[in-house]
Structures are given as C-alpha cells and as structure tokens.
Design an enzyme around this catalytic site. Sequence first.
Site, PDB file in Angstrom:
ATOM      1  N   LYS A 112      10.869 -25.377  -0.891  1.00  0.00           N
ATOM      2  CA  LYS A 112      11.927 -25.488   0.119  1.00  0.00           C
ATOM      3  C   LYS A 112      12.982 -26.492  -0.314  1.00  0.00           C
ATOM      4  O   LYS A 112      14.182 -26.288  -0.115  1.00  0.00           O
ATOM      5  CB  LYS A 112      11.330 -25.893   1.470  1.00  0.00           C
ATOM      6  CG  LYS A 112      10.418 -24.807   2.060  1.00  0.00           C
ATOM      7  CD  LYS A 112       9.794 -25.244   3.371  1.00  0.00           C
ATOM      8  CE  LYS A 112       8.781 -24.196   3.841  1.00  0.00           C
ATOM      9  NZ  LYS A 112       8.099 -24.578   5.073  1.00  0.00           N
ATOM     10  N   GLU A 114      17.917 -18.005   5.623  1.00  0.00           N
ATOM     11  CA  GLU A 114      17.748 -19.175   6.483  1.00  0.00           C
ATOM     12  C   GLU A 114      16.283 -19.461   6.775  1.00  0.00           C
ATOM     13  O   GLU A 114      15.841 -20.610   6.819  1.00  0.00           O
ATOM     14  CB  GLU A 114      18.518 -18.960   7.789  1.00  0.00           C
ATOM     15  CG  GLU A 114      18.428 -20.075   8.802  1.00  0.00           C
ATOM     16  CD  GLU A 114      19.089 -21.370   8.303  1.00  0.00           C
ATOM     17  OE1 GLU A 114      18.352 -22.212   7.754  1.00  0.00           O
ATOM     18  OE2 GLU A 114      20.305 -21.525   8.466  1.00  0.00           O
ATOM     19  N   ASP A 144       4.609 -25.778  -1.596  1.00  0.00           N
ATOM     20  CA  ASP A 144       5.456 -24.982  -0.706  1.00  0.00           C
ATOM     21  C   ASP A 144       6.665 -25.820  -0.245  1.00  0.00           C
ATOM     22  O   ASP A 144       7.792 -25.332  -0.169  1.00  0.00           O
ATOM     23  CB  ASP A 144       4.618 -24.518   0.492  1.00  0.00           C
ATOM     24  CG  ASP A 144       5.319 -23.439   1.281  1.00  0.00           C
ATOM     25  OD1 ASP A 144       5.741 -22.440   0.646  1.00  0.00           O
ATOM     26  OD2 ASP A 144       5.468 -23.608   2.509  1.00  0.00           O
ATOM     27  N   ARG A 158       0.798  -1.227   0.000  1.00  0.00           N
ATOM     28  CA  ARG A 158       0.000   0.000   0.000  1.00  0.00           C
ATOM     29  C   ARG A 158       0.830   1.277   0.000  1.00  0.00           C
ATOM     30  O   ARG A 158       0.354   2.333  -0.380  1.00  0.00           O
ATOM     31  CB  ARG A 158      -0.953  -0.003   1.197  1.00  0.00           C
ATOM     32  CG  ARG A 158      -2.121  -0.960   1.010  1.00  0.00           C
ATOM     33  CD  ARG A 158      -3.023  -0.974   2.214  1.00  0.00           C
ATOM     34  NE  ARG A 158      -2.340  -1.455   3.408  1.00  0.00           N
ATOM     35  CZ  ARG A 158      -2.124  -2.754   3.671  1.00  0.00           C
ATOM     36  NH1 ARG A 158      -2.508  -3.667   2.822  1.00  0.00           N
ATOM     37  NH2 ARG A 158      -1.491  -3.118   4.772  1.00  0.00           N
TER      38      ARG A 158
END
Length: 846
Positions: free
Chosen positions: A708, A631, A704, A531
């Site tokens: 990783k 990390e 997801d 925004r």
Amino acid sequence: MHKFGGSSLADVGRFRSACALLDDDAAAHRVVVASAMQGTTDALLALIADAHRGSDWMPAWAALRSRHLAVADALQPAQRTFASLHNARAGQAEALAAAETPVRPGLHEALLDGFDALRNELAALPADGERLERAATRIQGYGELWSSLLLQAALGGTAAGWERLDAREVLVVHPGEMGAGVDREQSRARLHAWRARNRGRDVVVTGFIARDAHGEATTLGRNGSDYSASIFADLFDADALTIWTDVDGVLSADPRLVPDAVCLPAISYAEACELAYFGARVLHPQTLAPVQARGIPVRIRNTLRPQAPGTLICADGDATPTAFGGGPVKGLSLVDDLAVLELTGNGLVGVPGIAERLFAALHGAGVSVTMISQGSSEHSICCVVRAGQAERGRDAIRAAFADAIADGQAQGVQVTGDICVLAAVGDGMVGHHGVAARLFGGLAQARVNVRAIAQGASERNLSVAIARADATRALRAAHAAFWLSPQTVSIGLIGPGNVGRTLLRQLAEVAPGLRERSGVDLRLRAIGNSRGMTLDHAAIAPAEALDRLGADSAQTLDLDAFAAHVRAEHLPHAMIVDCSASDAVAAKYPEWLAAGIHVVTPNKHAGSGDWARYAAIAAARRAGGGRFLYEATVGAGLPVILTLRNLLDTGDVLHGIDGMLSGTLAWLFNSYGCSSRPFSALVREARGLGYTEPDPRDDLSGLDVARKLVILAREAGRELSLDDVEVESLVPESLRQASLDEFLARLEELDAPMQARLDAAHADGCRLRHLARLGEDGRASVGVVALAADHACCHTRLTDNLVQFRSARYADNPLVVQGPGAGPEVTAAGVFGDVLAIAQSLGARS
Ligand code: ADP
Ligand code: ASP
Ligand code: MG
C-alpha cells in the site's frame, strides 16, 4: 393488400401461418403478393450460373423441385403424391386410375410443368448476349410462379374464391437507371381486362416479376416483391398494405449488425424511403412511391410474432422522438460496395460549371451517384458511386477534364475502393441542432475515420462515407450514440470473492436508480473467476451473476476473449473490474487500457508490482486509452488516493506520509497495552473475529502494508518498488517457514520481545503503533514504532485506518483521512465509487 416475403413462405408451416393471418382479414377483399420461397431466387441464379459454366445443375434442380413438391404434398395430402403423378406422366395410366381421390390437375401438375420448363430452358441456355440475359431474367422469376401456386392452393384455390394472377400478364414496366418504372395506364387497363375474365373475390399475385413494353418477362430487381405489392396496392385501389416479414417491423438499424436495434412504431414515407434507399433490406427502395402517391398506409409486420404492432408507414410518421434523449434520428443504414471518386485541382477554384461537367460525364457513362460532397473552396469535388461503376466513372471524368488535366488545372481523378456509406435518417433532423455532433462524436469514439460527408438540403439524411472495414463498428457506434445513454458501460467483473460478491449486491441495489436518475447504464456483460467465465451478449443481472457463473462450467477463463467480449462495438464504453488478487490479471492491464478499456480494481499487484508494468500502465493512460482507478487498494472505501491526487493536482508539495494502513494491525495495537493481555492472545482473538488472513503471518509480515505504501509513493510520483521499502516483519525468523499449525502453537514466542518494546514505550510516555512511513528524503519503511500519546494515530478505534499527509500547505498540522479501512462492504463501495467516477468523467451527472 398483403405481401409475404420469402422468409414468410419458407416451408409448409409458414404457408399455413400465412393463410391463418389472411383469414383474420377475411372481411375485406384480399389481394396477396407472394415472394418466392426463401432461397429460391438465389438457387435459380446459381442454376443459371452453373448451366452457363457447363457444370452439372441437375442435382440442384431436382432438389429445388423436391422442396416445392414436398410443400404441395403437405398442403394437399389427399391428392396423388408426387411419385404417383410422376408415374402417370410417364405413361402408367393405371397409377392414375389407382388414385383414390379425384384428381385435381391443378397444383402438382402445374409445378411439374414449371420445373420441366425450367429444365428445358437451362438445357438450352444461350451462350451469351441479349438472348442469355432474357432467358436469365425469365428463369429468375420461376420462384414466384411456384410460390403463388402453392399459396393459392393453401388458401383453398378457386373453390374458395382465390384467383391467381401471373403479374407478367398485367404489370407493364420499363427498366430505367433508377430501377423499373411502372406504365400505370397500360397496367390498369390490363388488370381491368384480367379482372373481367377472373371474377373470384380474392387474388394471389406473383411478386417480383412483370413484363416490359415488348411483352418480354422482366423483374423489378432483387427484393422487388415489396415494390410489386405497392404497385398492386395502387392498381387494386387497396385501403391498406401489410408487408409480412421475419422482423417486428422497420428497426432503427439492421438487426443482424446492431443487436440493440429497436422497432420503430411509425415512420413517414419519406423516412422509410431514405432508409430503404440507404440499404435497409426490409424494404425495396422503390416500394413507397406508388402507395405514397395514393396515401395508402403500409404496415410492416412479423409473421412469427403477429401480436407485435409492427411499424406503420404513413404520411406523417411519428413526431415523437425515438432516439435516447429525444434525438430526432429514426434509423441508420449502410450501403455497401461503393467507391469514392475524387477530382482535385487548384485550377478548379471558382470556375463555373465544374460540377455540371463532372456529373454530365458520369451521367453519360451511366454511373449513378450515391452521395456528393464538395468543400466550398472547390479545390476538390468528390462523389460516391457503386464499386462496379467506379472505373467507368473515373475514365469518363478523366475524358471530360482531359484539357484541364493537360493544362495542369486539375491534378486528376482518384478512386478509393472498399467504401460504405452510413446514413442517419429522420424527418425531425430539420432544424434540430446537435445531430451531426452526436454522430461524429460516436464515430470518433469508435476511432472511425470519415472520408466524406453529405447532408441533403431536406436535412432528412446525414451521410458519411467510411472504409468498409470500419462499417459495422461505425454503425454500432452511431447507433449507440443516438439510442443509448452516452454513459452506457459494458462491464466485466473478474474474481467475485468477498469484495466482488458484495459489489454485485451493491450494483443490484443501486444500478436501476442510477440509470433512471443519471442515465448511467452499467451493463454487467461478463463475469469470470479462476474456474471459468460467463459472457452474455445483452446483460447479466448482478443478482444472478454468481449463480450463472456457477452453472456455466463450460468455458474456462480466457482473459483475451473476456476483454474482447467486454469491449463490445455496439456499446459506447467498456470497463473491467478486477476483484481478483491475481498477478496474471494485473499483467493484462496495459493491453486493456491501450485498447480503451477502463480498469477499476482493489487488486494491489499492478500498483505495487513490477515497475516496468506500472510504467506501461501509465503510458497507456497517457496515450488516451482507458482510465485506471484503484482507490480501494489503500484504505478500502476511504478517499486516500483521491485526497493525495487532489493535493498534487492543485500544486501542493508532499513532504511525507504516515499511515496505519492495515485494519488488522491497527486493531492489534489499539488493543495491545490497554490490558495485561499478551500479544499472542490478541492475535488469536483477532483471528477468531475474522480480522486476520487465515494465516496471520500474511498480516504480521507487514508486506501488505508495504504494498500500500508503494502504491501511495508512486501516486506521489516516486519511483519506488517493494524492494525499496524497509519492512519489519513481526514474525520471528524461526517461525517464517513453519507450518500454520506449528506457527499457531508457538505464537507465544512473539510475546517476550513485544512486551519489552511496549514497556520501553510506556516508560517514555509513548504508545506502540504499526506504521507505514514515507519520508521527505524518499525513505520508505513499515514496522512498529513508539508514538507520543497525543499523536493522531494513538486516537484511533478498532480497525480504523489513518493516513496523515504532510505537505507545504498542510505543514503545521497534517491532513488526516481516517476511518474503517477494511471489510467487504467498504472495499466494494470504494470500487463502486471508482466505477462511478469513470461514469462521471464520461459525462454522467450524479
Ligand atoms: P422478406 O423475405 O420478408 O422480404 P428480407 O430478408 O428481404 O425479408 O428483409 C427482412 C430483413 O431485413 C430482416 O430479417 C433484417 O435482417 C433485414 N433488415 C435490414 N435492415 C433492417 C431494418 N432497418 N429494419 C428491419 N429489418 C432490417
Ligand atoms: N424473390 C425475389 C428475391 O429474392 C424477390 C423478393 O423476394 O422480394 O429477390
Ligand atoms: Mg425482401
């Protein structure tokens, strides 16, 4: 003795403040040196230029007159206004008679006379030659005549015991190469005679102007009122001199260029002299000589903040170090408009008298030398001179070495223009090691190329010649090197969602202690989300950051402006912490890293996205740009990437990785099979507990986790992309396009197939787990697998993540990293840990 600079006499309000400040010192005899009202000398110079060019100077002349008369009107409202006086002078005696108050012919009359005289001089300005120069010099001095009239009137005039001294009556100077020298005996005698005629207790004196040996009007040079004040402090045998200006005192650097400059409590005459000579405009370079000879203490004070103690300039200065970490440097300054002259030649080596010949040539040509530098090989000798004198200097050196050049002993003389000299000044530099290292370290970090170096034998001044284009950056970097902790980091935070918000809270709690204990100074200076953005030149308190971002609706997020602000020249390091999940932000990383901005992020887009971008990031890091740490993209706060890095950096060979990389899926499969509850019921419960994304398919799809795994594989040196991962989605084909509501309503469709897998696993004495796997053959897969009951992954709790590294060294028994791997607290801590790892790489001890 007091001196008010032009800024302290800018308008009627400032005149009144000056009077009030002088009243505080009413117990003493007061002598006040006045500069021209702010901008007046510049305006006079412009009038001279206009008149010389033949352009219309009348409007500017009238404006200057109105400005002065307006102050006079405000100071003496009871008197006739400018208009009535003007009419009176035009012969309308009745206007004079009509004036109610008795006429004091002083102020207005004197001002009008002065402006008339100026008009006549401009109208009759000689075309050129010595007469033009004389007229111009005379005209420049009008400003001080007028301001001293105004100040005397403001103080109550002769009736209140205030005399006014036109310095041209008494101050005799002879212009020289190094500025004006004072004829002290003549000036003293003249002052004595003047005092016999003008016995009022206190005196207002014009600054800047004087007379020469022939009685002609002259000046002490631009900014010369400081010098006037010092000379008159000597002539009047003053006890103390206060120079009133518009800053708190002498600052560690020019505050217009270095926003972090600090006020110096006390400095020695010698330090002040070096700073002034090397460009600190707060004092005219010659100011200190007359007061130093008499041991008169000088105080620089701020008219606008008289409560501030100011800077004391005296013989001893202040031995207490002011720079960060106890460095001896007191101030930095910059001289602009210079050029480097360099004489080079193989035949100059070991020849006696080269330097003498060179400087004699420059002396003969009237070229003054700011800095000299010669390497011990004597192959070249270079000096820095004013730009305007460079060509003259070059020609003089060429002429002096004409025979050597003809013989080929000297190669020639080069001029490099657009040069500035940056000087670090401080008495304590004598015998102090590491000062030069710090200065050059700062300059190197700012990528400033140093052209020449000089350190005076006094070791009070270390000067470097640099390109003018680098000047401000160099000054800021040098200031940061001496005054700031070397671990000062300018930080911009993007996307304060859950993780960013938590990070802000952690920063607010921990940063003050870190600063105290380890010198790590984390300055949040920018914050942005989709925004908008808020940029602060100094710092944004982390605890207030969200409110400020919320209140600051004016600026839309512009990533380039954001990064440019974060990469501030006056701070040593810059870092952007990207807590957004935006691909557009990740797209900027290569550019930011190349610009030296460190990037820390829990955003997986860069690490698992387009390979070309990943390669660009790696290239920017390798090229010595910023550091990139992420990390928290895998296992939140768990040291997963760090562990992998350490294995590889110490020469281990990775065979494979098995990991439970999703807290949500870990929870589901830890719970599934422990009771008779169907899979769908557990998904509903997990959603209720906030363990899943709002749409559980985002977790169940396995995407997801696959991201990783890509991040880990790439860290291990494999060129892997998301497309290369075999991902088993737990969402049946038929439910992938359904709306969220429909998906939730039909959740039970997941149960039968899952139950079948569970039963099969149990029959084999196995458990079901959701696993990401990287095999030795490079195969990468994500999905549900059946594992023997004694497998490490079958002994996790709740939302624990677990990563097993199998390697040459950890062959029989894998290295395991395990623990909670999701949630804003631990994720933010993972990000914070990366921020600190970078601070450590910058030298922080923590
Ligand atoms: P005055 O009109 O009082 O003589 P000047 O404008 O000549 O004031 O000098 C004051 C200005 O000098 C300050 O406003 C500041 O911008 C500039 N300056 C440059 N270097 C320094 C410094 N090291 N310390 C303080 N002021 C400095
Ligand atoms: N008025 C003069 C100038 O502007 C002298 C001074 O202000 O010190 O240079
Ligand atoms: Mg000044």
